[in-house]
Design an enzyme around this catalytic site. Structure first.
Site, PDB file in Angstrom:
ATOM      1  N   ALA A   1      38.307  38.692  20.894  1.00 34.24           N
ATOM      2  CA  ALA A   1      38.941  39.888  20.349  1.00 34.24           C
ATOM      3  C   ALA A   1      39.496  39.617  18.956  1.00 34.24           C
ATOM      4  CB  ALA A   1      40.050  40.372  21.282  1.00 34.24           C
ATOM      5  N   ASP A   2      40.107  38.468  18.760  1.00 32.71           N
ATOM      6  CA  ASP A   2      40.619  38.094  17.441  1.00 32.71           C
ATOM      7  C   ASP A   2      39.492  38.009  16.412  1.00 32.71           C
ATOM      8  OD1 ASP A   2      43.398  37.846  17.846  1.00 32.71           O
ATOM      9  OD2 ASP A   2      43.162  35.863  18.729  1.00 32.71           O
ATOM     10  N   LEU A   3      38.446  37.289  16.762  1.00 31.60           N
ATOM     11  CA  LEU A   3      37.379  37.044  15.789  1.00 31.60           C
ATOM     12  C   LEU A   3      36.607  38.320  15.477  1.00 31.60           C
ATOM     13  CD1 LEU A   3      36.090  33.609  17.096  1.00 31.60           C
ATOM     14  CD2 LEU A   3      37.741  34.057  15.290  1.00 31.60           C
TER      15      LEU A   3
ATOM     16  N   GLY B   1      38.723  40.389  13.279  1.00 28.46           N
ATOM     17  CA  GLY B   1      38.672  39.828  11.929  1.00 28.46           C
ATOM     18  C   GLY B   1      37.418  40.250  11.191  1.00 28.46           C
TER      19      GLY B   1
END
Length: 414
Positions: free
Chosen positions: A182-184, A187
């Protein structure tokens, strides 16, 4: 010998220049925001990372493992950036941040709307100072709606999205993806949306507000599972990756190590059976199309499993490569970083940091055959704490205004 010392060495250089001159002021911490600004920095943007006075970016404390006192998580997200500290709890720090925003093309924050307004860094406030500014927010649930003020991490967003529900074996608990997906992905959305807004600003001269929600990003990531459910009413369930719409698309054991195998169309299906010396099996009635093969999947899987168990992984991968059949090993990270073609492409490398070698993972995108992006290594905490805001960008347009801002005390000097 440590793996770090075996990595190909990459010296700092000019890197890519597609975003040269684009100034990005990055107030984010942890992974999603820093990964988005890493992508912009790799493409040539001038990124200034603003960190907390005490402790800096949250990832600086994420460990062990540490390398020469620096968190390796931090080192993975922050090359090609300059870093300063500003105490945003102080009015002087907030005023300095707004002045820096006047000189920026892009501002990126991972704070909720309430916090942004408290700091005077919300879109309305900064747009009044800099109408050309592209204002980017990345939060768990977006800037609007009933959950807008809730905190969120990658784990939380993955749980909301359904990906954890579908990851793992049927008789085992839900599993998180093995990297902060989810973070990547959020991003990447930061970088993608910023590039689109920069392109539009080139035509209009006006900035945009961009609102990236990690949960919304992950919901889009699940589109290939959501749309079939919406169209059929069939609820997908956890199956250990054996329920693909492609009839044969899963892991199989061999005589020693498992492999992945994807027989994604009719031609590949037949090439597989030709390659293993059983062409008649692939051509028998009831196997002509993917839809028919899905109906016969249990019998087909048993036949392939029995066959592949007779030889080693190396045997099958060599044979399948010869016949252009999609397959591969299941690498551990230690095996992945030893992959010779990826090393030769510059995917994994070491560079000189303030205290010695620093490992890095490359951009992996080639422009005219080249993919070297390194301009400078991730900033160390010691250097960050000692760097003046006056070094943010060469000759910042607002330098005269910046020089008039004085902190309340030496201790809180940004």
């Amino acid at each position: 010998m440590s793996t770090l010392k075996t990595l190909p060495y990459q010296a700092t250089g000019d890197g890519l220049s597609y975003l040269k001159g684009v100034r990005v002021l990055d107030f984010t911490t942890s992974v999603a925001g820093p990964y988005g600004t890493l992508l912009l920095a790799d493409l040539g943007a001038e990124v200034v990372k603003v960190e907390k006075k005490r402790g800096g970016d949250d990832t600086r404390a994420w460990g062990p493992p540490f390398l020469d006192g620096e968190s390796l998580w931090y080192l993975s997200m922050n090359r090609n950036k300059r870093s300063i500290t500003i105490d945003l709890a102080q009015p002087e720090g907030q005023a300095l941040a707004r002045e820096l925003a006047k000189a920026a093309d892009v501002v990126v924050l991972n704070a909720t709307q309430r916090v942004q307004k408290k700091l005077g860094l919300d879109h309305a406030a900064l747009k009044a100072l800099n109408p050309r500014l592209i204002h980017v927010s990345v939060t768990g649930f977006g800037l609007q709606g009933p959950r807008a003020d809730l905190p969120c991490y990658d784990l939380i967003a993955e749980g909301y999205s359904g990906v954890m529900h579908l990851t793992g074996e049927a008789d085992r608990p839900p599993q998180k993806v093995g990297t902060p997906a989810a973070d990547l992905l959020a991003g990447q959305d930061i970088a993608l949306a910023t590039l689109a807004a920069l392109l539009e600003r080139g035509r209009t001269g006006v900035g945009r507000q961009i609102d990236v929600s990690m949960v919304a990003t992950m919901a889009r990531f699940m589109s290939p599972r959501i749309v079939p459910y919406l169209g059929s009413g069939e609820t997908p369930c956890r199956s250990g990756g054996t329920d693909s719409v492609i009839s044969i698309y899963q892991v199989f054991d061999t005589a020693d190590h498992p492999i992945t195998l994807g027989l994604g169309n009719d031609a590949i299906w037949q090439r597989f059976w030709d390659a293993v010396g059983r062409p008649g099996f692939g051509r028998q009635p009831g196997f002509e199309t993917n839809a028919l093969r899905r109906q016969a999947r249990p019998a087909i899987v048993r036949a392939i499993a029995e066959l592949l168990a007779t030889q080693t992984r190396a045997h099958w991968l060599a044979l399948f490569a010869q016949h252009r059949i999609p397959s591969g090993p299941i690498n551990g990270i230690d095996q992945l970083v030893e992959d010779a073609p990826l090393r030769e492409e510059g995917m994994f490398f070491a560079t000189e940091g303030p205290r010695g070698l620093v490992p890095q993972v490359g951009l992996g995108i080639r422009f005219d055959g080249e993919s070297a992006v390194l301009r400078h290594p991730p900033p160390s905490w010691d250097k960050t704490r000692s760097r003046s805001w006056r070094t943010c960008w060469p000759c910042p347009p607002s330098a005269s205004r910046l020089s008039s801002i004085q902190p309340s005390s030496k201790k809180e000097t940004p």
